[in-house]
Design a protein around this motif. Sequence first.
Motif, PDB file in Angstrom:
ATOM      1  N   ASP A  13       0.831  -1.204   0.000  1.00  0.00           N
ATOM      2  CA  ASP A  13       0.000   0.000   0.000  1.00  0.00           C
ATOM      3  C   ASP A  13       0.867   1.257   0.000  1.00  0.00           C
ATOM      4  N   ALA A  14       1.948   1.234   0.783  1.00  0.00           N
ATOM      5  CA  ALA A  14       2.834   2.397   0.844  1.00  0.00           C
ATOM      6  C   ALA A  14       3.494   2.652  -0.504  1.00  0.00           C
ATOM      7  N   LEU A  15       3.936   1.590  -1.160  1.00  0.00           N
ATOM      8  CA  LEU A  15       4.559   1.740  -2.471  1.00  0.00           C
ATOM      9  C   LEU A  15       3.575   2.311  -3.479  1.00  0.00           C
ATOM     10  N   ALA A  16       2.351   1.788  -3.466  1.00  0.00           N
ATOM     11  CA  ALA A  16       1.340   2.293  -4.395  1.00  0.00           C
ATOM     12  C   ALA A  16       1.057   3.770  -4.141  1.00  0.00           C
ATOM     13  N   ARG A  17       1.013   4.158  -2.873  1.00  0.00           N
ATOM     14  CA  ARG A  17       0.745   5.564  -2.547  1.00  0.00           C
ATOM     15  C   ARG A  17       1.894   6.455  -3.000  1.00  0.00           C
ATOM     16  N   TRP A  18       3.127   6.013  -2.783  1.00  0.00           N
ATOM     17  CA  TRP A  18       4.281   6.810  -3.201  1.00  0.00           C
ATOM     18  C   TRP A  18       4.290   7.008  -4.719  1.00  0.00           C
ATOM     19  N   LEU A  19       3.985   5.943  -5.449  1.00  0.00           N
ATOM     20  CA  LEU A  19       3.949   6.061  -6.908  1.00  0.00           C
ATOM     21  C   LEU A  19       2.862   7.032  -7.351  1.00  0.00           C
ATOM     22  N   GLU A  20       1.736   7.032  -6.645  1.00  0.00           N
ATOM     23  CA  GLU A  20       0.670   7.984  -6.961  1.00  0.00           C
ATOM     24  C   GLU A  20       1.144   9.412  -6.732  1.00  0.00           C
ATOM     25  N   VAL A  21       1.865   9.625  -5.643  1.00  0.00           N
ATOM     26  CA  VAL A  21       2.383  10.960  -5.341  1.00  0.00           C
ATOM     27  C   VAL A  21       3.381  11.395  -6.412  1.00  0.00           C
ATOM     28  N   GLU A  22       4.276  10.491  -6.807  1.00  0.00           N
ATOM     29  CA  GLU A  22       5.261  10.812  -7.838  1.00  0.00           C
ATOM     30  C   GLU A  22       4.582  11.161  -9.154  1.00  0.00           C
ATOM     31  N   ALA A  23       3.566  10.390  -9.501  1.00  0.00           N
ATOM     32  CA  ALA A  23       2.869  10.622 -10.770  1.00  0.00           C
ATOM     33  C   ALA A  23       2.048  11.907 -10.722  1.00  0.00           C
ATOM     34  N   GLY A  24       1.426  12.168  -9.564  1.00  0.00           N
ATOM     35  CA  GLY A  24       0.494  13.281  -9.488  1.00  0.00           C
ATOM     36  C   GLY A  24       1.113  14.621  -9.175  1.00  0.00           C
ATOM     37  N   THR A  25       2.174  14.637  -8.369  1.00  0.00           N
ATOM     38  CA  THR A  25       2.722  15.913  -7.930  1.00  0.00           C
ATOM     39  C   THR A  25       4.068  16.245  -8.545  1.00  0.00           C
ATOM     40  N   ARG A  26       4.742  15.257  -9.105  1.00  0.00           N
ATOM     41  CA  ARG A  26       6.068  15.508  -9.674  1.00  0.00           C
ATOM     42  C   ARG A  26       6.090  15.299 -11.184  1.00  0.00           C
ATOM     43  N   ASP A  27       4.902  15.096 -11.747  1.00  0.00           N
ATOM     44  CA  ASP A  27       4.771  15.076 -13.209  1.00  0.00           C
ATOM     45  C   ASP A  27       5.621  13.991 -13.852  1.00  0.00           C
ATOM     46  N   ARG A  28       5.682  12.819 -13.221  1.00  0.00           N
ATOM     47  CA  ARG A  28       6.452  11.716 -13.783  1.00  0.00           C
ATOM     48  C   ARG A  28       5.668  11.056 -14.920  1.00  0.00           C
ATOM     49  N   SER A  29       6.382  10.604 -15.927  1.00  0.00           N
ATOM     50  CA  SER A  29       5.755   9.922 -17.051  1.00  0.00           C
ATOM     51  C   SER A  29       5.381   8.493 -16.643  1.00  0.00           C
ATOM     52  N   PRO A  30       4.440   7.857 -17.346  1.00  0.00           N
ATOM     53  CA  PRO A  30       4.109   6.454 -17.057  1.00  0.00           C
ATOM     54  C   PRO A  30       5.325   5.542 -17.149  1.00  0.00           C
ATOM     55  N   HIS A  31       6.221   5.827 -18.084  1.00  0.00           N
ATOM     56  CA  HIS A  31       7.431   5.018 -18.217  1.00  0.00           C
ATOM     57  C   HIS A  31       8.299   5.138 -16.964  1.00  0.00           C
ATOM     58  N   THR A  32       8.440   6.357 -16.441  1.00  0.00           N
ATOM     59  CA  THR A  32       9.238   6.564 -15.235  1.00  0.00           C
ATOM     60  C   THR A  32       8.593   5.889 -14.035  1.00  0.00           C
ATOM     61  N   ILE A  33       7.271   5.978 -13.919  1.00  0.00           N
ATOM     62  CA  ILE A  33       6.569   5.339 -12.804  1.00  0.00           C
ATOM     63  C   ILE A  33       6.753   3.829 -12.846  1.00  0.00           C
ATOM     64  N   LYS A  34       6.690   3.259 -14.021  1.00  0.00           N
ATOM     65  CA  LYS A  34       6.908   1.812 -14.139  1.00  0.00           C
ATOM     66  C   LYS A  34       8.334   1.447 -13.725  1.00  0.00           C
ATOM     67  N   ALA A  35       9.305   2.265 -14.145  1.00  0.00           N
ATOM     68  CA  ALA A  35      10.699   1.999 -13.773  1.00  0.00           C
ATOM     69  C   ALA A  35      10.875   2.094 -12.264  1.00  0.00           C
ATOM     70  N   TYR A  36      10.263   3.108 -11.649  1.00  0.00           N
ATOM     71  CA  TYR A  36      10.335   3.251 -10.187  1.00  0.00           C
ATOM     72  C   TYR A  36       9.727   2.033  -9.494  1.00  0.00           C
ATOM     73  N   ARG A  37       8.601   1.588  -9.995  1.00  0.00           N
ATOM     74  CA  ARG A  37       7.948   0.429  -9.380  1.00  0.00           C
ATOM     75  C   ARG A  37       8.859  -0.790  -9.454  1.00  0.00           C
ATOM     76  N   ASP A  38       9.457  -1.013 -10.615  1.00  0.00           N
ATOM     77  CA  ASP A  38      10.375  -2.143 -10.772  1.00  0.00           C
ATOM     78  C   ASP A  38      11.570  -2.012  -9.831  1.00  0.00           C
ATOM     79  N   ASP A  39      12.096  -0.778  -9.691  1.00  0.00           N
ATOM     80  CA  ASP A  39      13.242  -0.547  -8.809  1.00  0.00           C
ATOM     81  C   ASP A  39      12.897  -0.878  -7.360  1.00  0.00           C
ATOM     82  N   LEU A  40      11.735  -0.418  -6.917  1.00  0.00           N
ATOM     83  CA  LEU A  40      11.362  -0.642  -5.520  1.00  0.00           C
ATOM     84  C   LEU A  40      10.965  -2.087  -5.256  1.00  0.00           C
ATOM     85  N   LEU A  41      10.355  -2.732  -6.240  1.00  0.00           N
ATOM     86  CA  LEU A  41      10.049  -4.148  -6.062  1.00  0.00           C
ATOM     87  C   LEU A  41      11.326  -4.965  -5.935  1.00  0.00           C
ATOM     88  N   ALA A  42      12.340  -4.581  -6.704  1.00  0.00           N
ATOM     89  CA  ALA A  42      13.624  -5.268  -6.594  1.00  0.00           C
ATOM     90  C   ALA A  42      14.225  -5.061  -5.208  1.00  0.00           C
TER      91      ALA A  42
END
Length: 311
Positions: A15-44
């Motif tokens: 849940d925390a990871l999902a929330r952080w990704l939402e914040v990155e996408a919504g407030t820092r104007d990250r692209s979908p590609h960047t959000i996917k990369a971040y998710r992969d990085d944190l899952l690793a």
Amino acid sequence: MTANGPLALAPAMSDALARWLEVEAGTRDRSPHTIKAYRDDLLAFLGFLGGYHGCPALPGTLAELKQSDMRAFAAAERARDLSPRSLARRQSAVRSFLRWMADREGFDASLALSTRSPKYQRSLPRPLAPDQARQMLDMAGDGHDTPWIAARDLAVLTLLYGCGLRISEALGLDGRAWPFREALTVRGKGGRERQVPVLPVTHQAVAEYLRLAPYPLTPDQPLFRGARGGRLSPGIVATTMRQARQALGLPPTATPHALRHSFATHLLSAGGDLRTIQELLGHASLSTTQVYTGVDDAHLLSVYRAAHPRG
């Protein structure tokens, strides 16, 4: 539990990871590609912690992280042959997440955050020389037996070189973008819009393609079409470039993206300032644009060495 993946996450951490990704996408104007990369990085990273400590990572686990944990993660990633550059990006995402979690949960993450990322030599872009770029465009314009397809290929490559567009930006244009005015509105990474001047030669190349194209131009349909009428694929453009560079004897680095690099480098060589080039390219950070100063310096050095072989 898996060694690396979502099954290693406890619900609270998921849940925390999902929330952080939402914040990155919504407030820092990250692209979908960047959000996917971040998710992969944190899952690793979180998957590694689960295996390293023998239980799923929790917010409390992050609060207790030390430099030794971060170094162990880096060692594990290097053992998987992750490049220094990819590891640096992965650790940057991890640090951003840790800062956010520390603020949210109220713990001190300074020990983990003090770990240094690996140093790596950033590779310089490989632009074409001005005469090579012109030869590439000429070759593309004569590279297909079907006139409208040859005109289309020339128009796309002229747009990449003349406006410094990414291939996705050029092929993402719809009919409503035409006719081009003095400046073209482009939506780039993170949904950021920018205005790019359109040279007459670019306008003429696109106009000629549209004159010959067998498909009607409508606002909601792609500006650049494939042979069957659908949106033109980046792979087709890459094939056109590959055939042209082979005919011209150019290196494999002469790709569609190299035309964007050429646009920036040639502007810089002609006296363009970095801030303007940053805006034209749609870079979020000036540091991304500054890499082109290295290209220009390398070119000047090569010219010097050619003229002064004993220097």
